[in-house]
Design an enzyme around this catalytic site. Sequence first.
Site, mmCIF file in Angstrom:
data_model
loop_
_atom_site.group_PDB
_atom_site.id
_atom_site.type_symbol
_atom_site.label_atom_id
_atom_site.label_comp_id
_atom_site.label_asym_id
_atom_site.label_seq_id
_atom_site.Cartn_x
_atom_site.Cartn_y
_atom_site.Cartn_z
ATOM 1 N N LYS A 180 0.937 -1.214 -0.056
ATOM 2 C CA LYS A 180 -0.005 -0.161 -0.266
ATOM 3 C C LYS A 180 1.156 1.236 -0.173
ATOM 4 O O LYS A 180 1.302 1.487 0.843
ATOM 5 C CB LYS A 180 -0.942 0.124 1.370
ATOM 6 N N GLU A 255 10.133 1.952 10.198
ATOM 7 C CA GLU A 255 11.648 2.992 9.884
ATOM 8 C C GLU A 255 10.541 4.747 9.735
ATOM 9 O O GLU A 255 9.643 4.630 9.360
ATOM 10 C CB GLU A 255 12.374 3.029 8.562
ATOM 11 N N CYS A 289 13.566 11.412 5.362
ATOM 12 C CA CYS A 289 13.881 11.651 6.469
ATOM 13 C C CYS A 289 15.335 11.533 7.365
ATOM 14 O O CYS A 289 15.841 11.775 8.212
ATOM 15 C CB CYS A 289 13.996 10.248 7.068
ATOM 16 N N GLU A 390 10.151 16.945 14.524
ATOM 17 C CA GLU A 390 10.699 16.838 12.015
ATOM 18 C C GLU A 390 10.100 17.395 12.174
ATOM 19 O O GLU A 390 8.064 17.894 11.650
ATOM 20 C CB GLU A 390 10.342 15.330 11.956
HETATM 21 P P1 NAP Z 1 2.998 8.493 7.166
HETATM 22 O O1 NAP Z 1 1.795 10.239 7.549
HETATM 23 O O2 NAP Z 1 2.501 7.853 8.377
HETATM 24 O O3 NAP Z 1 2.511 7.705 6.354
HETATM 25 C C1 NAP Z 1 3.343 6.528 6.064
HETATM 26 C C2 NAP Z 1 1.990 5.547 5.459
HETATM 27 O O4 NAP Z 1 1.140 5.171 5.951
HETATM 28 C C3 NAP Z 1 0.818 5.630 3.829
HETATM 29 O O5 NAP Z 1 1.458 4.956 3.043
HETATM 30 C C4 NAP Z 1 0.447 6.203 4.442
HETATM 31 O O6 NAP Z 1 -1.131 6.175 3.927
HETATM 32 C C5 NAP Z 1 0.196 4.971 5.552
HETATM 33 N N1 NAP Z 1 -1.059 5.392 7.068
HETATM 34 C C6 NAP Z 1 -1.838 6.332 7.713
HETATM 35 N N2 NAP Z 1 -2.494 6.317 8.363
HETATM 36 C C7 NAP Z 1 -1.794 4.951 8.930
HETATM 37 C C8 NAP Z 1 -3.012 4.394 9.883
HETATM 38 N N3 NAP Z 1 -3.268 4.233 9.967
HETATM 39 N N4 NAP Z 1 -2.819 2.775 9.351
HETATM 40 C C9 NAP Z 1 -1.430 2.856 8.418
HETATM 41 N N5 NAP Z 1 -1.091 3.055 7.795
HETATM 42 C C10 NAP Z 1 -1.051 4.418 7.783
HETATM 43 O O7 NAP Z 1 4.434 9.135 6.432
HETATM 44 P P2 NAP Z 1 3.746 10.346 5.448
HETATM 45 O O8 NAP Z 1 3.011 11.276 5.522
HETATM 46 O O9 NAP Z 1 3.713 9.591 4.467
HETATM 47 O O10 NAP Z 1 5.662 10.276 6.116
HETATM 48 C C11 NAP Z 1 6.323 11.394 6.143
HETATM 49 C C12 NAP Z 1 7.245 10.530 6.798
HETATM 50 O O11 NAP Z 1 7.817 8.826 6.980
HETATM 51 C C13 NAP Z 1 8.255 11.314 7.880
HETATM 52 O O12 NAP Z 1 8.077 11.233 9.661
HETATM 53 C C14 NAP Z 1 9.608 10.731 7.454
HETATM 54 O O13 NAP Z 1 10.268 11.440 8.467
HETATM 55 C C15 NAP Z 1 9.193 9.108 7.509
HETATM 56 N N6 NAP Z 1 10.862 8.217 6.589
HETATM 57 C C16 NAP Z 1 11.287 7.891 7.555
HETATM 58 C C17 NAP Z 1 12.574 7.794 6.601
HETATM 59 C C18 NAP Z 1 12.985 6.223 7.237
HETATM 60 O O14 NAP Z 1 13.731 5.350 6.516
HETATM 61 N N7 NAP Z 1 13.351 6.807 7.792
HETATM 62 C C19 NAP Z 1 12.269 7.561 5.094
HETATM 63 C C20 NAP Z 1 11.232 8.085 4.671
HETATM 64 C C21 NAP Z 1 10.165 8.977 5.547
HETATM 65 P P3 NAP Z 1 -1.756 7.496 3.455
HETATM 66 O O15 NAP Z 1 -1.205 7.558 2.060
HETATM 67 O O16 NAP Z 1 -3.064 7.908 3.612
HETATM 68 O O17 NAP Z 1 -0.809 9.044 3.977
#
Ligand code: NAP
Length: 488
Positions: A180, A255, A289, A390
């Site tokens: 997903k 992550e 990230c 962040e």
């Molecule tokens: P996010 O909002 O946590 O979304 C990540 C994924 O989770 C998306 O596919 C999202 O779907 C899904 N999601 C949202 N709510 C959910 C729930 N209740 N249950 C299951 N899945 C759910 O993060 P983002 O805004 O896409 O990305 C930014 C974040 O990612 C930042 O905090 C960044 O630091 C982190 N990041 C970390 C790394 C690493 O390797 N450490 C790499 C890249 C990014 P939707 O399509 O609905 O949003």
Amino acid sequence: MTVQTTEMTYQNFINNQWIASTSEDLIASINPANSKEKIGYVQNSTREDVDHAVKAAKHAKKTWRQLSGAERGNYLYKIADVMERRHEEIAETLTKEMGKTLPEAKGETSRGIAILRYYAGEGMRETGDVIPASNRKALMYTDRVPLGVVGIITPWNFPVAIPVWKMAPALIYGNTVVIKPAQEAAVTAAKVIECMEEAGLPEGVVNLVTGRGSIVGQGIIDHPDVNGITFTGSNSVGKSVAEGAVARGAKYQLEMGGKNPIIIADDADLDEAVEATISGGLRSTGQKCTATSRVIVQEGIYAQFKEKLLQRTREITIGNGMDDDIWMGPCVNEAQLDTVLSYIEKGKTEGATLLLGGDRPKDPELENGFYVNPTIFEDVRPGMTIAQEEIFGPVLSLLKVSTIEEALEVANDVPFGLSASIFTKNTDNMFEFIDEMEAGLVRVNFETAGVELQAPFGGVKDSSYGPREQGSAAKEFFTSIKTVYIKP
Ligand code: NAP
Ligand code: MG
């Protein structure tokens, strides 16, 4: 939103069929450089669709597992070849869908291809050890076995690289997949899946279900037939992945966020330190990230460093990432833009000094995009919100320190521990930093961002949970060890 199906509509990919969601509802994917432009539509899927995909993956897992590593590797090589042929198209879609510049999108697509080839090779490398048994005539050894069905939930900031760096090891080690992708990057993900289809991956081995995290993501987390979940994204969602996985005993890996520091020592190479700060902090509009967000500068070099940083940051060109002369694109969407602007407000009200940016560009041509100017604060104290949370935008905070010890104290004074860097020529500083820095990646005279696919990747503290991703370390999550005793 229900719209007429067009060639821009992407369906779910289940059992090697492109099929519509049972919801009959679509989600539009918007170009953040011009919110009036739609890149495509994806399915707003339901739990029923998730169940359908998990069934397909479950059905496929035995035959996939029974192939040799070399045979699975051949599929990955083929996928890489298809992606290479479609490189331009995938990179352009990526830029249009989430806004990073075309050169960055091309680099990321190339990385996806390299990851596939790396893991294709992994299929022929050793999977275990022979251990001397107490009975001299017995054979005792370890092997690696797949988890079964792996659920993959990915963010939008690396729409090619992250799905590939999870899918490629999942597949090579014998798992089947339900993925997903983030809504903001689902069209790009669909193109990657098309490459898998074109490469002839067997039925049910990879299944794509697009839609909302709260429905599709949660559906994967809760599904009893998903044996492992690998997640990259925010800490708040990571927590619900953990809770769901623990509740039903599934293996999981997270992550998450970062608040990555760069330390500039008095003896740093000024030009290199400035370039690394800008590249690490502002490329991809700060939406990595591993992006630099705290710039911890020793007082002896502070004035010079600040002046040069401001001068070079003023030269940054902002605009549509498809245009040649653009260095920085927009934020991924309006919500992210609002978040960045609200952190900037918080920085001002908590007493930091705004040196540059802090607002949206005035150029009327950029009016329809989610743009924000590169922003630099000084007089930032370690406890301020902008030094703790962040932001995920092009915002740098300067923190002045007198010693390297103080720099390290400040650097460690956050809940995160993903990536960190130091610029110095002094080897004592280097080793003190390497020893004391609480981070999964420590980089000396390199920017904080940027990782190599053949090396383990992940953080400590609130940044990560579970085994490392990438390199051969990926097998820790995607397999479990089977210990074998044989007495002939
Ligand atoms: P996010 O909002 O946590 O979304 C990540 C994924 O989770 C998306 O596919 C999202 O779907 C899904 N999601 C949202 N709510 C959910 C729930 N209740 N249950 C299951 N899945 C759910 O993060 P983002 O805004 O896409 O990305 C930014 C974040 O990612 C930042 O905090 C960044 O630091 C982190 N990041 C970390 C790394 C690493 O390797 N450490 C790499 C890249 C990014 P939707 O399509 O609905 O949003
Ligand atoms: Mg978009």
